[in-house]
Enzyme design. Structure first.
Site, mmCIF file in Angstrom:
data_model
loop_
_atom_site.group_PDB
_atom_site.id
_atom_site.type_symbol
_atom_site.label_atom_id
_atom_site.label_comp_id
_atom_site.label_asym_id
_atom_site.label_seq_id
_atom_site.Cartn_x
_atom_site.Cartn_y
_atom_site.Cartn_z
ATOM 1 N N ASP A 196 38.417 10.366 96.383
ATOM 2 C CA ASP A 196 38.079 8.801 97.295
ATOM 3 C C ASP A 196 38.731 9.796 98.533
ATOM 4 O O ASP A 196 39.782 10.152 98.773
ATOM 5 C CB ASP A 196 39.512 8.413 96.916
ATOM 6 C CG ASP A 196 39.319 6.079 97.771
ATOM 7 O OD1 ASP A 196 37.585 6.070 98.153
ATOM 8 O OD2 ASP A 196 39.730 6.592 98.316
ATOM 9 N N GLU A 252 34.558 12.897 98.822
ATOM 10 C CA GLU A 252 33.878 12.038 99.788
ATOM 11 C C GLU A 252 34.729 12.586 101.191
ATOM 12 O O GLU A 252 35.814 11.810 101.947
ATOM 13 C CB GLU A 252 34.235 10.562 99.413
ATOM 14 C CG GLU A 252 33.923 9.555 99.775
ATOM 15 C CD GLU A 252 34.806 8.166 101.117
ATOM 16 O OE1 GLU A 252 34.110 6.974 101.074
ATOM 17 O OE2 GLU A 252 36.186 8.338 100.420
HETATM 18 C C1 NOJ Z 1 36.465 5.332 99.845
HETATM 19 C C2 NOJ Z 1 35.705 3.798 98.577
HETATM 20 O O1 NOJ Z 1 34.272 3.868 98.769
HETATM 21 C C3 NOJ Z 1 36.438 2.589 99.182
HETATM 22 O O2 NOJ Z 1 35.656 2.247 98.376
HETATM 23 C C4 NOJ Z 1 37.654 2.832 99.374
HETATM 24 O O3 NOJ Z 1 37.893 0.808 100.162
HETATM 25 C C5 NOJ Z 1 38.384 3.535 100.640
HETATM 26 N N1 NOJ Z 1 38.045 5.125 100.369
HETATM 27 C C6 NOJ Z 1 39.866 3.393 100.256
HETATM 28 O O4 NOJ Z 1 39.893 3.733 98.808
#
Ligand code: NOJ
Length: 513
Positions: A196, A252
């Site tokens: 993440d 990500e």
């Molecule tokens: C990316 C995640 O995919 C999202 O859903 C989340 O709110 C943020 N990161 C914070 O962790």
């Protein structure tokens, strides 16, 4: 010709947004036993792996992306032994399991942050003196300032909700904690991690203001993509490589260029990064072509993704924002074929195989995304793509929960026509189409070169080949003449004759000369 390549290199990975996939316990929220029961559906769909969004102990201020204990399952989702059973059943069915890891921030309920509030170990987070106003101009991704004040007058940084304090990665204790968390889940048999906010973690020394034009995910930002973060992934890679069985990690990474993305995908760093360029692009032949070219030129292990739990579903994006648009669905199906024809791996988001649109009319009182509340309703937030899956039946809860249970978000009446049960055994359905596309892709696996060759095409269409496979996608408004071919392998809609209609894609078999 069948080349042995690591499984993740050309995998089709299915994202499970755990809260919204399947509810076995009957509390209206999806859970791990619910997922286990539905694994045969995923095996039949033909995916190679599942990615589970966070199921760890959490107060759910951000749907579980606020982790209070990285080594336990939240009771809402089940238990550690439910997790173990899920992994072994997935493996038995030939499905790999990727779990989410959230290293940029914890929950404010995490024992470290609770200790920090008592004045112990504040250096694990980013606390600063600031007086009346916050220490800098940074904004939370979820609206409002990225700083909140503690009762004793210090400020702490949270790039997301106030319940998600950012870790201080300049503290070695944070490093060792996460290496240990990785091992905890690797020991339990996971095949990989989805990281993440992977371009977060480090913030520029001195926490300088962002430029007035804002804090987009740009290379020169003081917030995102700091060079130090790569050292973290080099350490993580060593841990992954020390385990048998091709364990992997995908980041990500939101960035504005394929070159920047490629920095994360190096032999001693992450195996993959999400390539969000396509998901951010409009329905446009030239835009898609540029994204494909830029990606393949820069990234050695490409990924493709059209939707996830943070964005408007692509049926709706491609349908000019209309939730139920036949054009949107036709384009979504065509885009799938283009994506699956490319070298690399594809990430699907639960429900796209049913052609689910975004739910645009959720009542304000039902919405739970912190973005909605923090923007005071100005931004709809992401609940519309998180509505629980319709499995069967003609009314809520559509088999998502046991009969008589209300799912955590209301499901539209129109979804009766879209349930998995209704679409199964119907080759013309979107589900039937996804199954067939994945079956054909599997058949071709290992036989296609990694390079693509562009063939002449009108500006709004793309025609590319990979060995004997030729893919044509028509993003324009005029029919496109198909190149010479032996037979049609699959079309996103029925293809007859030598013309491909607008909003359609096709795979052709062309024997190599
Ligand atoms: C990316 C995640 O995919 C999202 O859903 C989340 O709110 C943020 N990161 C914070 O962790």
């Amino acid at each position: 010709m069948h080349m042995e390549i690591p499984w993740w290199r050309d995998a089709v990975v299915y994202e499970i947004y755990v809260r919204s996939f399947a509810d076995a316990s009957g509390d209206g929220v999806g859970d791990l036993p619910g997922i286990r029961q539905r694994l045969p559906y995923l095996a039949e769909l033909g995916v190679d792996a599942i990615w589970l969004t966070p199921f760890y102990r959490s107060p759910m201020a951000d749907g579980g992306y606020d982790v209070a204990d990285y080594r336990d399952v939240d009771p809402l989702f089940g238990t550690l032994s439910d997790f173990d059973e899920l992994v072994s059943e997935a493996h038995r069915l030939g499905l790999r399991v990727i779990v989410d890891i959230v290293p940029n921030h914890s929950s404010s309920a995490h024992e470290w942050f609770q200790a920090a509030l008592r004045g112990e170990g504040r250096d694990r987070y980013i606390f600063r003196d600031g007086g009346e106003s916050p220490p800098n101009n940074w904004q939370s991704t979820f609206s409002g300032p990225a700083w909140s004040k503690t009762p004793d007058g210090q400020w702490y940084l949270h790039l997301f909700a106030p319940e998600q304090p950012d870790f201080n990665w300049r503290n070695p204790e944070v490093h060792s904690e996460f290496l240990d968390v990785l091992r905890f889940w690797l020991d339990r048999g996971v095949d990989g991690f989805r990281i993440d906010v992977a371009m977060g973690l480090y913030k520029a020394e001195g926490l300088p203001d962002t430029p007035p034009e804002g804090q987009a995910f740009k290379a020169e930002s003081p917030i995102w993509g700091r060079p130090e973060v790569h050292e973290v992934y080099r350490d993580w890679r060593k841990v992954l490589d020390s385990y048998a069985g091709e364990r992997m990690a995908i980041g990500e990474v939101w960035t504005d260029s394929a070159e920047d993305l490629a920095l994360y995908v190096r032999p001693d760093e992450l195996h993959q990064s999400f390539n969000f360029a396509w998901l951010e692009a409009p329905w446009s032949g030239p835009a898609f072509k540029k994204i494909i070219d830029d990606t393949l030129a820069a990234v050695t292990a490409p990924t493709w993704v059209l939707s996830n739990h943070d964005v408007v579903r692509h049926v709706t994006r491609y349908g000019d924002g209309l939730a139920n648009s036949t054009t949107g669905l036709a384009r979504a199906r065509a885009a799938l074929l283009a994506m699956l024809a490319l070298p690399g791996s594809a990430y699907l988001y639960q429900g796209e195989e049913l052609g689910l649109p975004e739910v645009k009319d959720l009542p304000p009182e039902a919405r739970q995304d912190p973005i909605f509340a923090r923007s005071k309703g100005e931004l709809a937030g992401r609940d519309g793509c998180r509505v629980p899956i319709p499995w069967s039946g003609v009314a809520e809860p559509y088999g998502f929960s046991p009969e008589g249970t209300r799912p955590w978000l209301p499901q539209p009446v129109e979804w009766a026509a879209l349930s998995a049960e209704r679409q199964s055994n119907d080759p013309g359905s979107t589900l039937g189409f996804y199954q067939e596309a994945l079956r054909v892709r599997r058949e071709l696996r290992g036989t296609l070169p990694d390079e693509i060759t562009w063939l002449d095409a009108p500006e709004e269409a793309l025609i590319f080949s990979r060995g004997p496979l030729t893919c044509v996608i028509n993003c324009g408004s005029e029919p496109v003449r198909l190149p010479p071919h032996e037979r049609v392998l699959i079309g996103s809609a029925p293809v007859e004759g030598h013309l491909l209609l607008p909003d359609t894609a096709v795979w052709l078999h062309t024997p190599e000369a």
